[in-house]
Write a protein that holds these residues in place. Structure first.
Motif, mmCIF file in Angstrom:
data_model
loop_
_atom_site.group_PDB
_atom_site.id
_atom_site.type_symbol
_atom_site.label_atom_id
_atom_site.label_comp_id
_atom_site.label_asym_id
_atom_site.label_seq_id
_atom_site.Cartn_x
_atom_site.Cartn_y
_atom_site.Cartn_z
ATOM 1 N N ARG A 249 -29.241 16.027 -14.571
ATOM 2 C CA ARG A 249 -28.596 14.782 -14.978
ATOM 3 C C ARG A 249 -28.028 14.080 -13.759
ATOM 4 N N ALA A 250 -28.078 12.745 -13.756
ATOM 5 C CA ALA A 250 -27.580 11.978 -12.611
ATOM 6 C C ALA A 250 -26.099 12.194 -12.391
ATOM 7 N N ASP A 251 -25.340 12.449 -13.453
ATOM 8 C CA ASP A 251 -23.898 12.637 -13.303
ATOM 9 C C ASP A 251 -23.534 14.061 -12.887
ATOM 10 N N SER A 252 -24.544 14.888 -12.581
ATOM 11 C CA SER A 252 -24.250 16.249 -12.112
ATOM 12 C C SER A 252 -23.986 16.289 -10.613
ATOM 13 N N VAL A 253 -24.140 15.146 -9.937
ATOM 14 C CA VAL A 253 -23.915 15.067 -8.489
ATOM 15 C C VAL A 253 -22.915 13.952 -8.210
ATOM 16 N N GLU A 254 -21.846 14.291 -7.529
ATOM 17 C CA GLU A 254 -20.825 13.304 -7.173
ATOM 18 C C GLU A 254 -21.113 12.733 -5.789
ATOM 19 N N LEU A 255 -20.836 11.458 -5.624
ATOM 20 C CA LEU A 255 -20.995 10.803 -4.329
ATOM 21 C C LEU A 255 -19.649 10.715 -3.631
ATOM 22 N N LEU A 256 -19.571 11.308 -2.434
ATOM 23 C CA LEU A 256 -18.402 11.192 -1.578
ATOM 24 C C LEU A 256 -18.753 10.235 -0.446
ATOM 25 N N ALA A 257 -18.065 9.102 -0.379
ATOM 26 C CA ALA A 257 -18.306 8.106 0.664
ATOM 27 C C ALA A 257 -17.546 8.501 1.920
ATOM 28 N N VAL A 258 -18.270 8.824 2.971
ATOM 29 C CA VAL A 258 -17.639 9.296 4.210
ATOM 30 C C VAL A 258 -17.261 8.080 5.057
ATOM 31 N N SER A 259 -15.973 7.842 5.144
ATOM 32 C CA SER A 259 -15.469 6.611 5.763
ATOM 33 C C SER A 259 -14.849 6.838 7.133
ATOM 34 N N LYS A 260 -15.096 7.989 7.735
ATOM 35 C CA LYS A 260 -14.522 8.266 9.050
ATOM 36 C C LYS A 260 -14.929 7.183 10.050
ATOM 37 N N THR A 261 -13.995 6.776 10.870
ATOM 38 C CA THR A 261 -14.117 5.756 11.916
ATOM 39 C C THR A 261 -14.352 4.344 11.370
ATOM 40 N N MET A 262 -14.483 4.202 10.060
ATOM 41 C CA MET A 262 -14.655 2.879 9.473
ATOM 42 C C MET A 262 -13.296 2.214 9.279
ATOM 43 N N PRO A 263 -13.207 0.885 9.384
ATOM 44 C CA PRO A 263 -11.925 0.212 9.201
ATOM 45 C C PRO A 263 -11.470 0.250 7.744
ATOM 46 N N VAL A 264 -10.184 0.042 7.544
ATOM 47 C CA VAL A 264 -9.629 0.021 6.191
ATOM 48 C C VAL A 264 -10.339 -1.018 5.336
ATOM 49 N N ALA A 265 -10.697 -2.163 5.934
ATOM 50 C CA ALA A 265 -11.357 -3.220 5.175
ATOM 51 C C ALA A 265 -12.643 -2.721 4.532
ATOM 52 N N ALA A 266 -13.387 -1.861 5.227
ATOM 53 C CA ALA A 266 -14.631 -1.329 4.668
ATOM 54 C C ALA A 266 -14.344 -0.410 3.486
ATOM 55 N N VAL A 267 -13.297 0.399 3.601
ATOM 56 C CA VAL A 267 -12.911 1.283 2.498
ATOM 57 C C VAL A 267 -12.492 0.455 1.289
ATOM 58 N N LEU A 268 -11.696 -0.577 1.509
ATOM 59 C CA LEU A 268 -11.256 -1.425 0.399
ATOM 60 C C LEU A 268 -12.434 -2.146 -0.251
ATOM 61 N N GLU A 269 -13.426 -2.512 0.552
ATOM 62 C CA GLU A 269 -14.627 -3.138 -0.009
ATOM 63 C C GLU A 269 -15.363 -2.153 -0.917
ATOM 64 N N ALA A 270 -15.433 -0.906 -0.476
ATOM 65 C CA ALA A 270 -16.068 0.118 -1.312
ATOM 66 C C ALA A 270 -15.245 0.376 -2.574
ATOM 67 N N CYS A 271 -13.929 0.373 -2.439
ATOM 68 C CA CYS A 271 -13.063 0.535 -3.619
ATOM 69 C C CYS A 271 -13.306 -0.580 -4.621
ATOM 70 N N ALA A 272 -13.386 -1.811 -4.115
ATOM 71 C CA ALA A 272 -13.619 -2.961 -4.992
ATOM 72 C C ALA A 272 -14.966 -2.866 -5.696
ATOM 73 N N ALA A 273 -15.907 -2.157 -5.083
ATOM 74 C CA ALA A 273 -17.233 -1.961 -5.685
ATOM 75 C C ALA A 273 -17.260 -0.788 -6.657
ATOM 76 N N GLY A 274 -16.125 -0.097 -6.796
ATOM 77 C CA GLY A 274 -16.033 0.978 -7.772
ATOM 78 C C GLY A 274 -16.046 2.383 -7.223
ATOM 79 N N GLN A 275 -16.200 2.555 -5.907
ATOM 80 C CA GLN A 275 -16.206 3.897 -5.327
ATOM 81 C C GLN A 275 -14.784 4.464 -5.352
ATOM 82 N N ARG A 276 -14.654 5.722 -5.763
ATOM 83 C CA ARG A 276 -13.324 6.304 -5.926
ATOM 84 C C ARG A 276 -13.137 7.643 -5.213
ATOM 85 N N ALA A 277 -14.082 8.068 -4.401
ATOM 86 C CA ALA A 277 -13.925 9.322 -3.651
ATOM 87 C C ALA A 277 -14.374 9.089 -2.220
#
Length: 238
Positions: free
Chosen positions: A25-53
């Motif tokens: 099942r597709a929901d059997s794998v969680e996506l962890l967005a690795v944001s190391k060295t990325m600016p806060v703005a990029a993380v917030l953009e991903a948050c706004a797109a629904g990413q939560r990990a």
């Protein structure tokens, strides 16, 4: 749509396709967005797109982002602490208090001393810290992780510590070319994971196999990964 939103959708599509190919099942794998060295703005953009990990490799950089995202959650009306933070890089003893205080997960337990410090320093008002044992599954000389022969003993010792919950294993094998070779390495980690889980004594929460990144997530999913750590495919090259 933003670039990061598009990238997240493409990665989720890759995960869904890989799961379908593996009969999962597709929901059997969680996506962890690795944001190391990325600016806060990029993380917030991903948050706004629904990413939560999100995964961070460096403690102090991660803490700064955690604080910025907590402020965003408060301003945007998101549920408090809706975003999960995973520390996925090596951890020095002098950084364990920061890690124990601010992160939700730590994927890199490779020695008992670090786990003991995290257990002692996890604030009582917080939920237990979720942790994974990092295993150097292929013997890579530049990788952290306990050797496979010592993983079971370390897992048993960590599982007994208070204020921690042992969730599973994490691996970062050396890059290899080709789907078959990638899958073969990941399959060794999956076999170890299943052996530990079948052995009992580690608790019902032992359910996470953290393996696979941008270049090999399909092979990792085929081998049984439950969490893939993807940075470049979401945020671009560093």
């Amino acid at each position: 749509m933003t670039s990061i939103r598009n990238n997240l959708q493409q990665v989720q599509a890759r995960i869904a396709t890989a799961c379908a190919a593996a009969g999962r099942r597709a929901d059997s794998v969680e996506l962890l967005a690795v944001s190391k060295t990325m600016p806060v703005a990029a993380v917030l953009e991903a948050c706004a797109a629904g990413q939560r990990a999100f995964g961070e490799n460096y403690v102090q950089e991660g803490v700064a982002k955690i604080q910025a995202v907590r402020a965003w959650e408060a301003e945007s009306g998101a549920a408090p602490a809706a975003v999960q933070w995973h520390l996925i890089g090596p951890l020095q003893s002098n950084k364990t208090r920061l890690a124990a205080t601010h992160f939700d997960w730590f994927h890199g337990v490779d020695r008992l001393k670090i786990a003991q410090r995290l257990s002692e320093q996890r604030p009582a008002e917080l939920a237990p810290l979720q942790v994974c044992i990092q295993v150097n599954i292929d013997g890579g000389g530049n990788k952290s992780g306990v050797v496979p022969q010592e993983a079971a003993a370390l897992a048993a010792a960590v599982a007994a510590l208070p204020r921690l919950v042992l969730r599973g294993l994490m691996t970062v094998p050396e890059p290899v070319a080709g789907f078959a070779a990638q899958r073969a390495v990941h399959a060794r980690a999956h076999e170890m994971f299943e052996q530990l889980r079948a052995g009992g004594g580690l608790g019902p929460a032992f359910d996470t196999l953290s393996m696979g990144m941008t270049a090999d997530l399909e092979a990792a999913i085929a081998a049984g990964s439950t969490l893939v750590r993807v940075g470049t495919a979401i945020f671009g090259a560093r």
